[in-house]
Enzyme design. Sequence first.
Site, PDB file in Angstrom:
ATOM      1  N   ARG A  53     -22.744  50.647  37.001  1.00  0.00           N
ATOM      2  CA  ARG A  53     -22.421  51.908  37.658  1.00  0.00           C
ATOM      3  C   ARG A  53     -21.549  52.776  36.762  1.00  0.00           C
ATOM      4  O   ARG A  53     -20.768  52.268  35.961  1.00  0.00           O
ATOM      5  CB  ARG A  53     -21.658  51.635  38.958  1.00  0.00           C
ATOM      6  CG  ARG A  53     -22.377  50.711  39.917  1.00  0.00           C
ATOM      7  CD  ARG A  53     -21.445  50.273  41.029  1.00  0.00           C
ATOM      8  NE  ARG A  53     -22.089  49.322  41.930  1.00  0.00           N
ATOM      9  CZ  ARG A  53     -21.464  48.696  42.913  1.00  0.00           C
ATOM     10  NH1 ARG A  53     -20.166  48.913  43.112  1.00  0.00           N
ATOM     11  NH2 ARG A  53     -22.106  47.857  43.677  1.00  0.00           N
ATOM     12  N   ASP A  55     -18.978  56.350  37.265  1.00  0.00           N
ATOM     13  CA  ASP A  55     -18.323  57.140  38.300  1.00  0.00           C
ATOM     14  C   ASP A  55     -18.770  58.588  38.275  1.00  0.00           C
ATOM     15  O   ASP A  55     -19.410  59.052  37.326  1.00  0.00           O
ATOM     16  CB  ASP A  55     -16.801  57.085  38.121  1.00  0.00           C
ATOM     17  CG  ASP A  55     -16.237  55.694  38.340  1.00  0.00           C
ATOM     18  OD1 ASP A  55     -16.877  54.911  39.065  1.00  0.00           O
ATOM     19  OD2 ASP A  55     -15.159  55.405  37.788  1.00  0.00           O
ATOM     20  N   TYR A 113     -18.928  52.181  25.171  1.00  0.00           N
ATOM     21  CA  TYR A 113     -18.558  53.449  25.790  1.00  0.00           C
ATOM     22  C   TYR A 113     -17.776  54.295  24.799  1.00  0.00           C
ATOM     23  O   TYR A 113     -17.072  53.761  23.930  1.00  0.00           O
ATOM     24  CB  TYR A 113     -17.665  53.217  27.018  1.00  0.00           C
ATOM     25  CG  TYR A 113     -18.394  52.771  28.264  1.00  0.00           C
ATOM     26  CD1 TYR A 113     -18.795  53.703  29.218  1.00  0.00           C
ATOM     27  CD2 TYR A 113     -18.660  51.427  28.498  1.00  0.00           C
ATOM     28  CE1 TYR A 113     -19.457  53.297  30.377  1.00  0.00           C
ATOM     29  CE2 TYR A 113     -19.313  51.013  29.643  1.00  0.00           C
ATOM     30  CZ  TYR A 113     -19.707  51.954  30.584  1.00  0.00           C
ATOM     31  OH  TYR A 113     -20.355  51.560  31.728  1.00  0.00           O
ATOM     32  N   ARG A 202     -10.886  54.310  31.210  1.00  0.00           N
ATOM     33  CA  ARG A 202     -10.090  55.514  31.439  1.00  0.00           C
ATOM     34  C   ARG A 202      -8.598  55.194  31.527  1.00  0.00           C
ATOM     35  O   ARG A 202      -7.757  55.977  31.076  1.00  0.00           O
ATOM     36  CB  ARG A 202     -10.585  56.223  32.705  1.00  0.00           C
ATOM     37  CG  ARG A 202     -11.986  56.809  32.560  1.00  0.00           C
ATOM     38  CD  ARG A 202     -12.611  57.156  33.896  1.00  0.00           C
ATOM     39  NE  ARG A 202     -11.782  58.077  34.641  1.00  0.00           N
ATOM     40  CZ  ARG A 202     -12.010  58.405  35.924  1.00  0.00           C
ATOM     41  NH1 ARG A 202     -13.021  57.842  36.582  1.00  0.00           N
ATOM     42  NH2 ARG A 202     -11.232  59.261  36.538  1.00  0.00           N
TER      43      ARG A 202
END
Length: 256
Positions: A53, A55, A113, A202
């Site tokens: 997933r 966000d 990422y 994050r």
Amino acid sequence: MYRYKITFAYDGANFSGFQIQPHKRTVEQVLKNAVNKIAKHPTPAIPVIGSGRTDAGVHALNQVAHFDIPYHLSNESMRKALNSILPLDILIKKAELVDSNFHARYSAHDKTYRYRVDQGEFVNPFKRNYTAHFKYPLDLNLMRKASNDFIGEHDFTSFVASGSQAKSNVRTIYAINVRRDELRNEVVFDFTGNGFLYNQIRIMVAFLLEIGSKQRPVDDVKRVLAAKDRTEARMTAPASGLYLVSVDYGNAQESI
């Protein structure tokens, strides 16, 4: 049934994340609608299984998903068929017929990422949905040194947001790269690991920005990892700067 693996990019600015949610526009729902249209709307509907997933507001350069469909199409025909249906903020880059044992989520070996931080004096209106903004001076050497303490297998409880449904907060990070993109006036972070927890990247980026701007000592990563206390890490960088770059399947059988 034929199983297809798709590799696709999306601009997350106008999606409420990947996972299907009632009354919200999500990547999974839009893909599911397109696949079921190609399959002539079977009952029950065909699910689309993503590698993981993302966000709301998070982007992807090479996300991966799979689905099973009762019709055989060539790889190129499937790619073109999906792209002809999908909105302009999703692009199917590749479609591949794969073995039925392939699973977009469970076959994944590692993920990479990227996080982009714009360092302009003010927020650039053309970058506000695609970067974070941090105007203060950053010492990249301090952030590189601190990031080494994230490498390896750790319990990342201090770096996972509340609401996580993971059974374990232990993850392994293989590599972190911190660099400056002079042309774009950005600092760019790349993270590769066997998986990442809810908001983990994050939170780590926000933590490294505090170190780079000398608001924290360079050796604070070890202390906060050991604390296993989310309040110790404090901040979370915005979703706008985060991109899923790639999903690596190692030696898992893919195309057939």
